[in-house]
Design an enzyme around this catalytic site. Structure first.
Site, PDB file in Angstrom:
ATOM      1  N   LYS A 111       0.740  -1.259   0.112  1.00 11.84           N
ATOM      2  CA  LYS A 111      -0.070   0.070  -0.016  1.00 11.84           C
ATOM      3  C   LYS A 111       0.906   1.280   0.041  1.00 11.84           C
ATOM      4  CE  LYS A 111      -4.449  -1.028  -0.221  1.00 11.84           C
ATOM      5  NZ  LYS A 111      -5.196  -0.634  -1.254  1.00 11.84           N
ATOM      6  N   LYS A 194      -7.077 -14.904 -12.636  1.00 13.75           N
ATOM      7  CA  LYS A 194      -8.141 -14.545 -11.778  1.00 13.75           C
ATOM      8  C   LYS A 194      -9.298 -13.772 -12.092  1.00 13.75           C
ATOM      9  CE  LYS A 194      -8.358 -13.807  -6.945  1.00 13.75           C
ATOM     10  NZ  LYS A 194      -7.457 -13.016  -5.872  1.00 13.75           N
ATOM     11  N   LYS A 197     -11.157  -7.077 -10.371  1.00 11.30           N
ATOM     12  CA  LYS A 197     -12.046  -5.900 -10.395  1.00 11.30           C
ATOM     13  C   LYS A 197     -11.972  -5.153 -11.835  1.00 11.30           C
ATOM     14  CE  LYS A 197     -14.799  -5.410  -6.563  1.00 11.30           C
ATOM     15  NZ  LYS A 197     -14.593  -5.604  -5.047  1.00 11.30           N
TER      16      LYS A 197
END
Ligand code: TRP
Length: 327
Positions: A111, A194, A197
């Site tokens: 992050k 996979k 989003k």
């Protein structure tokens, strides 16, 4: 009955990958455990979302949870920010969480790399907030994806540390229940592995038929098989995995045969697949719509969930206060 806790960060609509991963395991677990499922809206603040989007996304996820079959009569379903006791526990846990161990977590480092202008303390203490979410109900099992393993390690460490420090056995060490081991991995449509989003790669539970068809028809394929009974390359295997999930056995076998004798036409397969995905998602989409249009009902469910969650949270926090030395 054993207690289970899990949370989902409200970062947009749920897709089929979420459904066959997290949601499906939640729906199963609610029959066998004392479940607390919550929407992690505090966690979402680490990236500074707009105020309007916070309420909306919490409501959206709540409606989607319910539409998928999470039953507020069986499980306690609530919005994290409605249960203030979590924050108190977060504070206590933070007093015994060390800078070094927090800085070392891979999610923090990742992050910090992603948002170098906003490496805030909330990001750093994400694992303590997550531990508080879990320990507040003294949960023993936590259904999470593999990516949460390190956060789970931390939660266990914080539980142990508290118990050792005060010589109590208040918190059980929560075990991960990895649904990624048990669930079918939902492939993406762009051949990237996979379902995530990124648009084009994923099919949302709330998505209109036209758009579903368009996305499926655009799914990546190859030039087709030339040798009978050959192994399928990943992009093709992905489509078959999808068929296996949403289509009938007959449909699956039909295309399997066509693949094996090299007469397969990907256009036909995709058309059928799109049809079956639409049939599968249609009832879910309708239920999402019903809930979304009924904000009164949603608010009522959220309120009842919060009350039930607080009942359990207050018990823990009273114990914790007493143990720490607050009267
Ligand atoms: N960290 C989890 C995620 O990113 C969400 C989460 C927050 C959570 N608190 C939790 C999951 C407590 C399980 C238990 O997906």
């Amino acid at each position: 009955m054993e207690t289970v806790v899990s949370g989902i960060r409200p970062t947009g609509n749920l897709h089929l990958g979420n459904y066959f991963g997290a949601i499906k395991s939640f729906v199963q677990m609610q029959n066998e455990y004392n479940c607390y499922f919550f929407i992690a809206d505090w966690h979402s603040l680490t990236t500074r979302p707009k105020p309007e989007s916070i309420v909306n996304s919490a409501r959206t996820i709540l409606a989607e949870y319910l539409a998928c079959g999470i039953d507020p009569e069986k499980a306690t379903i609530y919005i994290q920010s409605d249960v203030k006791e979590v924050l108190e526990l977060y504070l206590y846990l933070n007093m015994n969480a060390y800078l070094g161990e927090l800085e070392r977590t891979t999610t923090f480092k990742e992050k910090a790399r992603q948002q170098p202008d906003n490496v805030n303390a909330g990001l750093l203490t994400y694992p303590t907030l997550m531990a508080a979410d879990i320990l507040i109900h003294r949960a023993v099992k936590v259904p999470v994806g593999k990516d949460q393993e390190q956060n789970m390690e931390m939660a266990r460490k914080f539980a142990r540390r508290f118990n050792n420090m005060y010589e109590v056995e208040l918190f059980p060490e929560p075990a991960s229940f990895s649904f990624t081991d048990k669930a079918i991995k939902i492939p993406g449509l762009d051949g990237s592995g996979k379902m995530g989003k990124s648009d084009g790669n994923c099919i949302y539970l709330y998505e209109d038929e036209k758009s579903i068809r368009k996305k499926v028809m655009k799914a990546v394929t190859d030039a087709g098989p030339t040798v009978p009974n050959s192994e399928k390359p990943e992009v093709i295997q992905n489509l078959f995995t999808f068929l296996d999930i949403v289509s009938s056995k007959d449909t699956y076998n039909y295309f399997e045969e066509k693949w094996n004798d090299c007469s397969i036409r990907y256009g036909d397969l995709k058309k059928q697949l799109a049809e079956d995905i639409v049939t599968f998602t249609n009832p879910i989409r309708e239920r999402i719509e019903e809930y979304t249009n009924n904000t009164e009902l949603l608010d009522k469910i959220a309120l009842q969930g919060a009350e039930k969650a607080r009942e359990s949270a207050v018990k823990t926090i009273q114990e914790v206060r007493r143990i720490i030395g607050f009267k």
